[in-house]
Design a protein around this motif. Structure first.
Motif, PDB file in Angstrom:
ATOM      1  N   ASP A 160       0.836  -1.199   0.000  1.00 59.82           N
ATOM      2  CA  ASP A 160       0.000   0.000   0.000  1.00 59.82           C
ATOM      3  C   ASP A 160       0.875   1.255   0.000  1.00 59.82           C
ATOM      4  O   ASP A 160       0.587   2.223  -0.718  1.00 59.82           O
ATOM      5  N   ASP A 161       1.941   1.235   0.796  1.00 60.32           N
ATOM      6  CA  ASP A 161       2.861   2.380   0.812  1.00 60.32           C
ATOM      7  C   ASP A 161       3.577   2.532  -0.530  1.00 60.32           C
ATOM      8  O   ASP A 161       3.731   3.640  -1.052  1.00 60.32           O
ATOM      9  N   MET A 162       4.007   1.413  -1.103  1.00 62.31           N
ATOM     10  CA  MET A 162       4.760   1.485  -2.347  1.00 62.31           C
ATOM     11  C   MET A 162       3.897   1.950  -3.509  1.00 62.31           C
ATOM     12  O   MET A 162       4.379   2.629  -4.425  1.00 62.31           O
ATOM     13  N   ALA A 163       2.610   1.602  -3.485  1.00 58.20           N
ATOM     14  CA  ALA A 163       1.715   2.006  -4.562  1.00 58.20           C
ATOM     15  C   ALA A 163       1.598   3.526  -4.648  1.00 58.20           C
ATOM     16  O   ALA A 163       1.205   4.063  -5.695  1.00 58.20           O
ATOM     17  N   GLU A 164       1.926   4.207  -3.571  1.00 59.61           N
ATOM     18  CA  GLU A 164       1.846   5.662  -3.553  1.00 59.61           C
ATOM     19  C   GLU A 164       3.159   6.318  -3.976  1.00 59.61           C
ATOM     20  O   GLU A 164       3.254   7.543  -3.997  1.00 59.61           O
ATOM     21  N   ALA A 178      11.165  -0.268  -0.656  1.00 57.20           N
ATOM     22  CA  ALA A 178      11.495  -1.371  -1.564  1.00 57.20           C
ATOM     23  C   ALA A 178      12.374  -2.407  -0.887  1.00 57.20           C
ATOM     24  O   ALA A 178      12.170  -3.619  -1.056  1.00 57.20           O
ATOM     25  N   ASP A 179      13.354  -1.954  -0.122  1.00 55.52           N
ATOM     26  CA  ASP A 179      14.236  -2.903   0.571  1.00 55.52           C
ATOM     27  C   ASP A 179      13.439  -3.756   1.557  1.00 55.52           C
ATOM     28  O   ASP A 179      13.621  -4.973   1.637  1.00 55.52           O
ATOM     29  N   LEU A 225      13.113  -0.849  -9.511  1.00 56.11           N
ATOM     30  CA  LEU A 225      12.839   0.319  -8.676  1.00 56.11           C
ATOM     31  C   LEU A 225      14.123   1.074  -8.358  1.00 56.11           C
ATOM     32  O   LEU A 225      14.163   2.309  -8.400  1.00 56.11           O
ATOM     33  N   ALA A 226      15.194   0.344  -8.078  1.00 56.89           N
ATOM     34  CA  ALA A 226      16.457   0.997  -7.751  1.00 56.89           C
ATOM     35  C   ALA A 226      17.019   1.768  -8.936  1.00 56.89           C
ATOM     36  O   ALA A 226      17.556   2.868  -8.779  1.00 56.89           O
TER      37      ALA A 226
END
Length: 268
Positions: A160-164, A178-179, A225-226
């Motif tokens: 949920d956090d990453m989707a933002e 991501a880590d 992502l990195a």
């Protein structure tokens, strides 16, 4: 150990493998005989025993102590090379082996199971190697329902956090999420596959061994992502892990606190 009590080289186990492995074995034997003269036996594990060592690799050595010894872990330098030495009595090592199945971390099991004998005059280490190999083959304990639900909840929250996040997001926050996502997804997938876990460089190795397809998708997603600040591939791969265990978990989750779990099993 004085000169008269030095072990007879003729009693040493045969050294096999490449010339580099043979040299590591000789170095490790000298260390064991110099520093642990009362050892019941010893073995060399890790990359030095498997032929994958680099010039900077250390020596991973397991030493079996007499029953009145003090189990411990020592890091030292011998003849210019760093060595990590795991010292256990037979009783303590049995407890370590048993605990590995519950924690899914099997450092001692691998050091004994995938090793080269250094010293074993009475056959104790060979017996332990066979036991470690059997335990590794049996695999760790399966996920408990509580562990599965906690893993699903934590991974859902991270996704949920990453989707933002995305282009224009704070890169430090995005990389931190991501880590954590990679670690949570990897540990959950490895445990679901009844495989052995790892940390550091061993996490991707254990992950791919546990699930070559989804494991590589997680690693590629993390790299995307990195390199490109694109969270989509990692989100997709991590959702694949969630689907294996019953899907995302948000409302309805209840985490039970236990004193032995430290600051709370549900802590994210």
């Amino acid at each position: 150990m004085d000169a008269q009590s030095q072990p007879d080289p003729a009693t040493f186990p045969e050294t096999t493998g490449s010339g580099a492995v043979a040299e590591y074995v000789r170095e490790a034997r000298r260390l064991v005989f110099a520093r642990y003269p009362d050892a019941l036996g010893a073995t060399l594990g890790g990359s030095s025993a498997s032929g994958r060592a680099t010039p900077g690799s250390d020596l991973d050595i397991a030493v079996l102590l007499p029953d009145d010894g003090i189990s411990r872990r020592e890091v030292l330098r011998h003849e210019g090379r760093l060595a990590e030495v795991f010292l256990h009595t037979r009783v303590d090592l049995g407890e370590v082996f048993a605990a590995a199945r519950a924690t899914r971390r099997a450092t001692a099991l691998f050091i004994y199971a995938e090793s080269v004998l250094l010293h074993d005059p009475d056959g104790h280490v060979e017996t332990l190697r066979a036991e470690a190999q059997a335990l590794l083959a049996a695999g760790p304990e399966p996920l408990t329902p509580n562990e599965s639900e906690l893993g699903r909840f934590l991974l859902t929250d991270l996704l949920d956090d990453m989707a933002e996040t995305g282009l224009g997001s704070d890169r430090h926050e995005q990389l931190a999420i991501a880590d954590r996502t990679l670690n949570e997804a990897a540990h959950l997938l490895i445990a679901h596959r009844r495989a052995w876990n790892g940390v550091g460089k061993w996490l991707p190795r254990r992950l791919i061994a546990a699930d070559p397809v989804l494991g590589r998708e997680l690693l590629r997603g993390h790299l995307a992502l990195a390199e490109r600040a694109d969270p989509a591939p990692l989100i997709t791969a991590a959702r694949g892990v969630l689907e294996l265990l019953g899907g995302p978990l948000r409302e309805g989750y209840v985490g039970h606190w236990r004193p032995s779990a430290g600051n709370g099993a549900a802590e994210s």
